[in-house]
Motif scaffolding. Structure first.
Motif, PDB file in Angstrom:
ATOM      1  N   ILE A  60      -2.005  10.954  10.508  1.00  0.00           N
ATOM      2  CA  ILE A  60      -2.106   9.560  10.956  1.00  0.00           C
ATOM      3  C   ILE A  60      -3.446   9.347  11.659  1.00  0.00           C
ATOM      4  O   ILE A  60      -4.179  10.299  11.899  1.00  0.00           O
ATOM      5  N   ASN A  61      -3.726   8.101  12.030  1.00  0.00           N
ATOM      6  CA  ASN A  61      -5.000   7.854  12.698  1.00  0.00           C
ATOM      7  C   ASN A  61      -4.915   8.135  14.202  1.00  0.00           C
ATOM      8  O   ASN A  61      -3.838   8.373  14.745  1.00  0.00           O
ATOM      9  N   ALA A  62      -6.052   8.113  14.846  1.00  0.00           N
ATOM     10  CA  ALA A  62      -6.157   8.490  16.265  1.00  0.00           C
ATOM     11  C   ALA A  62      -5.445   7.518  17.201  1.00  0.00           C
ATOM     12  O   ALA A  62      -5.191   7.853  18.358  1.00  0.00           O
ATOM     13  N   GLN A  63      -5.100   6.331  16.709  1.00  0.00           N
ATOM     14  CA  GLN A  63      -4.364   5.359  17.516  1.00  0.00           C
ATOM     15  C   GLN A  63      -2.854   5.565  17.399  1.00  0.00           C
ATOM     16  O   GLN A  63      -2.074   4.810  17.972  1.00  0.00           O
ATOM     17  N   GLY A  64      -2.443   6.561  16.623  1.00  0.00           N
ATOM     18  CA  GLY A  64      -1.015   6.820  16.446  1.00  0.00           C
ATOM     19  C   GLY A  64      -0.380   5.926  15.402  1.00  0.00           C
ATOM     20  O   GLY A  64       0.837   5.749  15.386  1.00  0.00           O
ATOM     21  N   GLN A  65      -1.197   5.378  14.517  1.00  0.00           N
ATOM     22  CA  GLN A  65      -0.691   4.462  13.505  1.00  0.00           C
ATOM     23  C   GLN A  65      -0.916   5.015  12.106  1.00  0.00           C
ATOM     24  O   GLN A  65      -1.770   5.878  11.888  1.00  0.00           O
ATOM     25  N   LEU A  66      -0.180   4.469  11.163  1.00  0.00           N
ATOM     26  CA  LEU A  66      -0.383   4.796   9.758  1.00  0.00           C
ATOM     27  C   LEU A  66      -1.597   4.005   9.283  1.00  0.00           C
ATOM     28  O   LEU A  66      -1.817   2.885   9.717  1.00  0.00           O
ATOM     29  N   SER A  67      -2.364   4.594   8.386  1.00  0.00           N
ATOM     30  CA  SER A  67      -3.606   3.952   7.953  1.00  0.00           C
ATOM     31  C   SER A  67      -3.456   3.061   6.720  1.00  0.00           C
ATOM     32  O   SER A  67      -4.358   2.301   6.408  1.00  0.00           O
ATOM     33  N   PHE A  68      -2.332   3.151   6.032  1.00  0.00           N
ATOM     34  CA  PHE A  68      -2.119   2.291   4.869  1.00  0.00           C
ATOM     35  C   PHE A  68      -1.820   0.863   5.331  1.00  0.00           C
ATOM     36  O   PHE A  68      -1.265   0.652   6.414  1.00  0.00           O
ATOM     37  N   PRO A  69      -2.164  -0.136   4.501  1.00  0.00           N
ATOM     38  CA  PRO A  69      -1.788  -1.517   4.832  1.00  0.00           C
ATOM     39  C   PRO A  69      -0.262  -1.621   4.963  1.00  0.00           C
ATOM     40  O   PRO A  69       0.476  -1.026   4.174  1.00  0.00           O
ATOM     41  N   LYS A  70       0.205  -2.370   5.954  1.00  0.00           N
ATOM     42  CA  LYS A  70       1.641  -2.442   6.252  1.00  0.00           C
ATOM     43  C   LYS A  70       2.502  -2.904   5.082  1.00  0.00           C
ATOM     44  O   LYS A  70       3.652  -2.512   4.981  1.00  0.00           O
ATOM     45  N   ALA A  71       1.969  -3.712   4.210  1.00  0.00           N
ATOM     46  CA  ALA A  71       2.774  -4.222   3.095  1.00  0.00           C
ATOM     47  C   ALA A  71       2.763  -3.287   1.889  1.00  0.00           C
ATOM     48  O   ALA A  71       3.449  -3.551   0.904  1.00  0.00           O
ATOM     49  N   SER A  72       2.034  -2.184   1.963  1.00  0.00           N
ATOM     50  CA  SER A  72       1.889  -1.306   0.799  1.00  0.00           C
ATOM     51  C   SER A  72       3.074  -0.358   0.633  1.00  0.00           C
ATOM     52  O   SER A  72       3.759   0.001   1.595  1.00  0.00           O
ATOM     53  N   ALA A  73       3.266   0.083  -0.597  1.00  0.00           N
ATOM     54  CA  ALA A  73       4.327   1.037  -0.899  1.00  0.00           C
ATOM     55  C   ALA A  73       4.070   2.366  -0.186  1.00  0.00           C
ATOM     56  O   ALA A  73       5.004   3.008   0.301  1.00  0.00           O
ATOM     57  N   LYS A  74       2.810   2.783  -0.095  1.00  0.00           N
ATOM     58  CA  LYS A  74       2.478   4.050   0.563  1.00  0.00           C
ATOM     59  C   LYS A  74       2.793   3.991   2.063  1.00  0.00           C
ATOM     60  O   LYS A  74       3.251   4.970   2.641  1.00  0.00           O
ATOM     61  N   HIS A  76       5.186   2.233   3.464  1.00  0.00           N
ATOM     62  CA  HIS A  76       6.644   2.335   3.578  1.00  0.00           C
ATOM     63  C   HIS A  76       7.129   3.750   3.281  1.00  0.00           C
ATOM     64  O   HIS A  76       8.058   4.238   3.932  1.00  0.00           O
ATOM     65  N   GLU A  77       6.492   4.417   2.317  1.00  0.00           N
ATOM     66  CA  GLU A  77       6.863   5.792   1.999  1.00  0.00           C
ATOM     67  C   GLU A  77       6.551   6.721   3.178  1.00  0.00           C
ATOM     68  O   GLU A  77       7.382   7.541   3.572  1.00  0.00           O
ATOM     69  N   GLN A  78       5.349   6.584   3.742  1.00  0.00           N
ATOM     70  CA  GLN A  78       4.970   7.438   4.866  1.00  0.00           C
ATOM     71  C   GLN A  78       5.876   7.176   6.068  1.00  0.00           C
ATOM     72  O   GLN A  78       6.346   8.111   6.718  1.00  0.00           O
ATOM     73  N   TYR A  79       6.131   5.925   6.343  1.00  0.00           N
ATOM     74  CA  TYR A  79       6.997   5.539   7.456  1.00  0.00           C
ATOM     75  C   TYR A  79       8.388   6.172   7.290  1.00  0.00           C
ATOM     76  O   TYR A  79       8.930   6.780   8.218  1.00  0.00           O
ATOM     77  N   ALA A  80       8.958   6.044   6.094  1.00  0.00           N
ATOM     78  CA  ALA A  80      10.294   6.576   5.822  1.00  0.00           C
ATOM     79  C   ALA A  80      10.323   8.097   5.935  1.00  0.00           C
ATOM     80  O   ALA A  80      11.268   8.667   6.495  1.00  0.00           O
ATOM     81  N   ARG A  81       9.296   8.759   5.418  1.00  0.00           N
ATOM     82  CA  ARG A  81       9.254  10.221   5.498  1.00  0.00           C
ATOM     83  C   ARG A  81       9.186  10.695   6.953  1.00  0.00           C
ATOM     84  O   ARG A  81       9.849  11.660   7.321  1.00  0.00           O
ATOM     85  N   LEU A  82       8.382  10.019   7.759  1.00  0.00           N
ATOM     86  CA  LEU A  82       8.269  10.410   9.167  1.00  0.00           C
ATOM     87  C   LEU A  82       9.572  10.130   9.914  1.00  0.00           C
ATOM     88  O   LEU A  82      10.017  10.954  10.712  1.00  0.00           O
ATOM     89  N   GLN A  83      10.194   9.005   9.648  1.00  0.00           N
ATOM     90  CA  GLN A  83      11.473   8.703  10.291  1.00  0.00           C
ATOM     91  C   GLN A  83      12.531   9.729   9.900  1.00  0.00           C
ATOM     92  O   GLN A  83      13.344  10.123  10.732  1.00  0.00           O
ATOM     93  N   ALA A  84      12.502  10.188   8.661  1.00  0.00           N
ATOM     94  CA  ALA A  84      13.457  11.199   8.202  1.00  0.00           C
ATOM     95  C   ALA A  84      13.270  12.521   8.949  1.00  0.00           C
ATOM     96  O   ALA A  84      14.197  13.325   9.031  1.00  0.00           O
ATOM     97  N   GLU A  85      12.072  12.720   9.506  1.00  0.00           N
ATOM     98  CA  GLU A  85      11.790  13.920  10.300  1.00  0.00           C
ATOM     99  C   GLU A  85      11.951  13.652  11.799  1.00  0.00           C
ATOM    100  O   GLU A  85      11.496  14.422  12.628  1.00  0.00           O
ATOM    101  N   ASP A  86      12.573  12.521  12.126  1.00  0.00           N
ATOM    102  CA  ASP A  86      12.835  12.119  13.512  1.00  0.00           C
ATOM    103  C   ASP A  86      11.582  11.805  14.312  1.00  0.00           C
ATOM    104  O   ASP A  86      11.569  11.922  15.537  1.00  0.00           O
TER     105      ASP A  86
END
Length: 103
Positions: A60-74, A76-86
């Motif tokens: 992820i980026n240094a601000q603690g955020q995902l770098s993909f645009p929020k509306a993108s499939a990637k 949502h995929e990254q978000y879901a994968r990280l949530q699945a890892e708690d």
């Protein structure tokens, strides 16, 4: 023995991020031997084969955020994968104090 390529060094560093932890692009660059090479990590990730088992979603980026645009499939995929890892998000950010990989 030959030196690993830049990409190989970056992929190896990413492969070591434990489940439930994240690392920043800069952190991976430094670990791979390229201090101040955060952009190199992004370039390497863009070239990662689709069927790769390297845990790209933990970078992820240094601000603690995902770098993909929020509306993108990637995103949502990254978000879901990280949530699945708690890995928890608060206002779209990950608390680096809690979830950043401590090398």
């Amino acid at each position: 023995m030959t030196e690993p390529t830049r990409q190989e060094a970056i992929y190896t560093a990413i492969a070591h991020i434990p489940e439930g932890k994240v690392a920043t692009y800069g952190q991976i660059a430094k670990l791979a031997g390229f201090p101040r090479g955060a952009r190199l990590v992004g370039q390497a990730l863009r070239q990662l084969p689709a069927k790769s088992t390297i845990p790209w979603h933990r970078v992820i980026n240094a601000q603690g955020q995902l770098s993909f645009p929020k509306a993108s499939a990637k995103y949502h995929e990254q978000y879901a994968r990280l949530q699945a890892e708690d890995v928890a998000f608060n206002g779209g950010k990950i608390n680096l104090t809690q979830f950043q990989w401590d090398i």
